[in-house]
Design a protein around this motif. Structure first.
Motif, PDB file in Angstrom:
ATOM      1  N   VAL A 136     -35.082  46.253 121.346  1.00 53.75           N
ATOM      2  CA  VAL A 136     -35.411  44.867 121.018  1.00 53.75           C
ATOM      3  C   VAL A 136     -34.250  44.264 120.236  1.00 53.75           C
ATOM      4  CG1 VAL A 136     -37.041  43.333 119.846  1.00 53.75           C
ATOM      5  CG2 VAL A 136     -37.862  45.466 120.871  1.00 53.75           C
ATOM      6  N   THR A 137     -33.861  43.051 120.591  1.00 58.02           N
ATOM      7  CA  THR A 137     -32.822  42.351 119.835  1.00 58.02           C
ATOM      8  C   THR A 137     -33.449  41.212 119.043  1.00 58.02           C
ATOM      9  OG1 THR A 137     -32.329  40.930 121.735  1.00 58.02           O
ATOM     10  CG2 THR A 137     -30.984  42.902 121.460  1.00 58.02           C
ATOM     11  N   MET A 138     -32.828  40.906 117.918  1.00 60.29           N
ATOM     12  CA  MET A 138     -33.332  39.828 117.065  1.00 60.29           C
ATOM     13  C   MET A 138     -32.162  39.066 116.470  1.00 60.29           C
ATOM     14  SD  MET A 138     -34.542  42.249 113.893  1.00 60.29           S
ATOM     15  CE  MET A 138     -34.913  43.613 115.009  1.00 60.29           C
ATOM     16  N   VAL A 139     -32.361  37.769 116.313  1.00 58.30           N
ATOM     17  CA  VAL A 139     -31.377  36.904 115.668  1.00 58.30           C
ATOM     18  C   VAL A 139     -32.099  36.195 114.531  1.00 58.30           C
ATOM     19  CG1 VAL A 139     -29.829  34.927 115.937  1.00 58.30           C
ATOM     20  CG2 VAL A 139     -30.095  36.571 117.816  1.00 58.30           C
ATOM     21  N   SER A 140     -31.605  36.370 113.325  1.00 61.46           N
ATOM     22  CA  SER A 140     -32.284  35.781 112.171  1.00 61.46           C
ATOM     23  C   SER A 140     -31.281  35.518 111.053  1.00 61.46           C
ATOM     24  CB  SER A 140     -33.401  36.706 111.671  1.00 61.46           C
ATOM     25  OG  SER A 140     -32.889  37.997 111.379  1.00 61.46           O
ATOM     26  N   THR A 141     -31.722  34.751 110.069  1.00 62.10           N
ATOM     27  CA  THR A 141     -30.872  34.420 108.926  1.00 62.10           C
ATOM     28  C   THR A 141     -31.627  34.698 107.638  1.00 62.10           C
ATOM     29  OG1 THR A 141     -29.800  32.659 110.199  1.00 62.10           O
ATOM     30  CG2 THR A 141     -29.495  32.627 107.806  1.00 62.10           C
ATOM     31  N   TRP A 142     -31.003  35.475 106.777  1.00 64.50           N
ATOM     32  CA  TRP A 142     -31.581  35.825 105.478  1.00 64.50           C
ATOM     33  C   TRP A 142     -31.001  34.884 104.432  1.00 64.50           C
ATOM     34  CZ3 TRP A 142     -29.445  40.336 102.156  1.00 64.50           C
ATOM     35  CH2 TRP A 142     -30.210  40.477 100.992  1.00 64.50           C
ATOM     36  N   THR A 143     -31.866  34.194 103.714  1.00 63.33           N
ATOM     37  CA  THR A 143     -31.399  33.252 102.698  1.00 63.33           C
ATOM     38  C   THR A 143     -32.032  33.562 101.347  1.00 63.33           C
ATOM     39  OG1 THR A 143     -33.164  31.678 103.239  1.00 63.33           O
ATOM     40  CG2 THR A 143     -31.042  31.383 104.345  1.00 63.33           C
ATOM     41  N   GLY A 144     -31.339  33.130 100.305  1.00 60.57           N
ATOM     42  CA  GLY A 144     -31.850  33.295  98.954  1.00 60.57           C
ATOM     43  C   GLY A 144     -31.685  32.003  98.175  1.00 60.57           C
ATOM     44  N   MET A 145     -32.732  31.607  97.464  1.00 58.94           N
ATOM     45  CA  MET A 145     -32.689  30.379  96.669  1.00 58.94           C
ATOM     46  C   MET A 145     -32.919  30.710  95.203  1.00 58.94           C
ATOM     47  SD  MET A 145     -35.003  26.925  97.079  1.00 58.94           S
ATOM     48  CE  MET A 145     -34.287  26.605  98.690  1.00 58.94           C
ATOM     49  N   ASP A 146     -32.083  30.154  94.348  1.00 59.13           N
ATOM     50  CA  ASP A 146     -32.236  30.340  92.911  1.00 59.13           C
ATOM     51  C   ASP A 146     -33.538  29.681  92.467  1.00 59.13           C
ATOM     52  OD1 ASP A 146     -32.027  29.907  90.015  1.00 59.13           O
ATOM     53  OD2 ASP A 146     -29.954  30.569  90.236  1.00 59.13           O
ATOM     54  N   ILE A 147     -34.454  30.467  91.907  1.00 56.03           N
ATOM     55  CA  ILE A 147     -35.766  29.954  91.520  1.00 56.03           C
ATOM     56  C   ILE A 147     -35.656  28.911  90.416  1.00 56.03           C
ATOM     57  CG2 ILE A 147     -37.991  30.597  90.479  1.00 56.03           C
ATOM     58  CD1 ILE A 147     -37.761  33.292  91.882  1.00 56.03           C
ATOM     59  N   GLU A 148     -34.664  29.040  89.559  1.00 56.03           N
ATOM     60  CA  GLU A 148     -34.561  28.158  88.400  1.00 56.03           C
ATOM     61  C   GLU A 148     -33.977  26.789  88.725  1.00 56.03           C
ATOM     62  OE1 GLU A 148     -32.405  30.518  85.578  1.00 56.03           O
ATOM     63  OE2 GLU A 148     -34.245  31.486  84.840  1.00 56.03           O
ATOM     64  N   ASN A 149     -32.984  26.738  89.627  1.00 52.68           N
ATOM     65  CA  ASN A 149     -32.367  25.435  89.918  1.00 52.68           C
ATOM     66  C   ASN A 149     -32.532  24.979  91.366  1.00 52.68           C
ATOM     67  OD1 ASN A 149     -30.429  26.867  91.435  1.00 52.68           O
ATOM     68  ND2 ASN A 149     -29.038  27.024  89.685  1.00 52.68           N
ATOM     69  N   GLY A 150     -33.160  25.811  92.192  1.00 54.06           N
ATOM     70  CA  GLY A 150     -33.435  25.419  93.570  1.00 54.06           C
ATOM     71  C   GLY A 150     -32.237  25.434  94.494  1.00 54.06           C
ATOM     72  N   PHE A 154     -27.279  32.353  98.756  1.00 59.74           N
ATOM     73  CA  PHE A 154     -26.655  33.103  99.847  1.00 59.74           C
ATOM     74  C   PHE A 154     -27.348  32.788 101.166  1.00 59.74           C
ATOM     75  CE2 PHE A 154     -29.827  36.139  98.128  1.00 59.74           C
ATOM     76  CZ  PHE A 154     -30.533  36.482  99.269  1.00 59.74           C
ATOM     77  N   ARG A 155     -26.603  32.969 102.224  1.00 60.27           N
ATOM     78  CA  ARG A 155     -27.096  32.806 103.599  1.00 60.27           C
ATOM     79  C   ARG A 155     -26.381  33.858 104.437  1.00 60.27           C
ATOM     80  NH1 ARG A 155     -29.361  28.764 107.030  1.00 60.27           N
ATOM     81  NH2 ARG A 155     -29.766  27.538 105.139  1.00 60.27           N
ATOM     82  N   ILE A 156     -27.136  34.852 104.896  1.00 53.04           N
ATOM     83  CA  ILE A 156     -26.537  36.008 105.561  1.00 53.04           C
ATOM     84  C   ILE A 156     -27.186  36.224 106.932  1.00 53.04           C
ATOM     85  CG2 ILE A 156     -26.134  38.499 105.412  1.00 53.04           C
ATOM     86  CD1 ILE A 156     -26.373  38.214 102.351  1.00 53.04           C
ATOM     87  N   PRO A 157     -26.388  36.256 108.001  1.00 50.26           N
ATOM     88  CA  PRO A 157     -26.957  36.551 109.324  1.00 50.26           C
ATOM     89  C   PRO A 157     -27.536  37.967 109.346  1.00 50.26           C
ATOM     90  CG  PRO A 157     -24.738  35.650 109.511  1.00 50.26           C
ATOM     91  CD  PRO A 157     -24.935  35.996 108.068  1.00 50.26           C
ATOM     92  N   PHE A 158     -28.697  38.110 109.956  1.00 48.36           N
ATOM     93  CA  PHE A 158     -29.283  39.433 110.147  1.00 48.36           C
ATOM     94  C   PHE A 158     -29.623  39.547 111.628  1.00 48.36           C
ATOM     95  CE2 PHE A 158     -32.583  42.731 110.014  1.00 48.36           C
ATOM     96  CZ  PHE A 158     -31.989  43.665 109.176  1.00 48.36           C
ATOM     97  N   ASN A 159     -28.612  39.912 112.402  1.00 44.32           N
ATOM     98  CA  ASN A 159     -28.746  40.027 113.852  1.00 44.32           C
ATOM     99  C   ASN A 159     -28.687  41.507 114.218  1.00 44.32           C
ATOM    100  OD1 ASN A 159     -28.595  37.200 113.820  1.00 44.32           O
ATOM    101  ND2 ASN A 159     -26.366  37.259 114.024  1.00 44.32           N
ATOM    102  N   LYS A 160     -29.767  42.016 114.762  1.00 47.24           N
ATOM    103  CA  LYS A 160     -29.865  43.452 114.986  1.00 47.24           C
ATOM    104  C   LYS A 160     -30.380  43.785 116.385  1.00 47.24           C
ATOM    105  CE  LYS A 160     -28.656  44.467 110.747  1.00 47.24           C
ATOM    106  NZ  LYS A 160     -27.384  45.174 110.437  1.00 47.24           N
ATOM    107  N   LYS A 161     -29.991  44.967 116.818  1.00 43.40           N
ATOM    108  CA  LYS A 161     -30.516  45.572 118.045  1.00 43.40           C
ATOM    109  C   LYS A 161     -31.185  46.869 117.613  1.00 43.40           C
ATOM    110  CE  LYS A 161     -27.480  47.341 120.779  1.00 43.40           C
ATOM    111  NZ  LYS A 161     -26.379  47.449 121.758  1.00 43.40           N
ATOM    112  N   VAL A 162     -32.482  46.964 117.833  1.00 50.04           N
ATOM    113  CA  VAL A 162     -33.214  48.140 117.359  1.00 50.04           C
ATOM    114  C   VAL A 162     -33.869  48.868 118.523  1.00 50.04           C
ATOM    115  CG1 VAL A 162     -33.687  47.001 115.158  1.00 50.04           C
ATOM    116  CG2 VAL A 162     -35.411  46.932 116.970  1.00 50.04           C
ATOM    117  N   GLN A 163     -34.132  50.132 118.291  1.00 50.49           N
ATOM    118  CA  GLN A 163     -34.908  50.911 119.251  1.00 50.49           C
ATOM    119  C   GLN A 163     -36.218  51.307 118.596  1.00 50.49           C
ATOM    120  OE1 GLN A 163     -32.809  54.181 121.081  1.00 50.49           O
ATOM    121  NE2 GLN A 163     -31.365  52.820 122.125  1.00 50.49           N
TER     122      GLN A 163
END
Length: 207
Positions: A136-150, A154-163
């Motif tokens: 199975v292949t997947m295309v996704s983006t992992w993001t992080g937001m500072d809780i204190e200032n909004g 970071f924005r990191i691609p998480f594109n994987k091929k898994v079995q």
């Protein structure tokens, strides 16, 4: 809903792919289709991957963390739960957990962060490699937001091929004391009921 023929002696007597009614613990009755032990529908495979991604990346740094003693690393509870369906063969789960823990530490940088995953694509038709094994292949983006200032930190691609490999669906949940189950234990029980194991997780190049 699909029911594995390994779950019940009674189901073993039902004709393959027959539609049956199944009564749940809460009394509701749902329609289900019987299936062979090593069979999983495309929908089940996709749903499993979707839930695994959400578990792995939907959390905050304020959530309960789990210290993985053997690895000397700490990860959010959801991340720890998401490692359960990963194979332990050749220390694969441990190595993956260490790499992800290091990535989380680097990405969050000690900030108070709300982590989230945006899924753009999961294989509509997983590739069947052989009986009981799919890619199975997947295309996704992992993001992080500072809780204190909004602000996005970071924005990191998480594109994987898994079995994915089928494993026997346990007749009993991993954690069984219903009165004392924690939220994390309930999550682990739920994901284990898919009867699927991640045996490889590799980078997927979009180009």
């Amino acid at each position: 809903m699909m029911v594995s023929c390994s779950n019940s002696a009674k189901i073993n007597k039902v004709n393959q792919k027959q539609i049956i009614g199944v009564q749940l613990a809460d009394g509701d009755v749902v329609t289900a289709k019987t299936a062979q032990v090593n069979e999983r529908s495309d929908e089940v495979l996709r749903t499993f991957i979707q839930k695994w991604l959400y578990l792995s990346f939907n959390w905050t740094t304020a959530d309960v963390t789990v210290e993985v003693e053997d690895l000397k690393v700490k990860v959010p509870g959801n991340v720890y739960a998401a490692t359960f369906p990963i194979t332990t063969k050749d220390n694969y789960r441990a190595e993956y957990t260490k790499e992800l823990a290091a990535l989380i530490t680097k990405a969050t940088g000690g900030r108070k962060v709300q982590s989230a995953i945006s899924i753009e694509y999961i294989s509509e038709k997983p590739t069947k490699i052989r009986e009981g094994l799919w890619e199975v292949t997947m295309v996704s983006t992992w993001t992080g937001m500072d809780i204190e200032n909004g602000q996005e930190v970071f924005r990191i691609p998480f594109n994987k091929k898994v079995q994915l490999k089928t494993i026997p669906i346990a007749s009993k949940p991993t954690f069984q004391n219903a009165k004392e189950l924690t939220g994390m234990q309930q999550i682990i029980n739920e994901i284990n009921q898919y009867g699927l194991m991640l045996v490889s997780i590799d980078n997927y190049d979009l180009q």
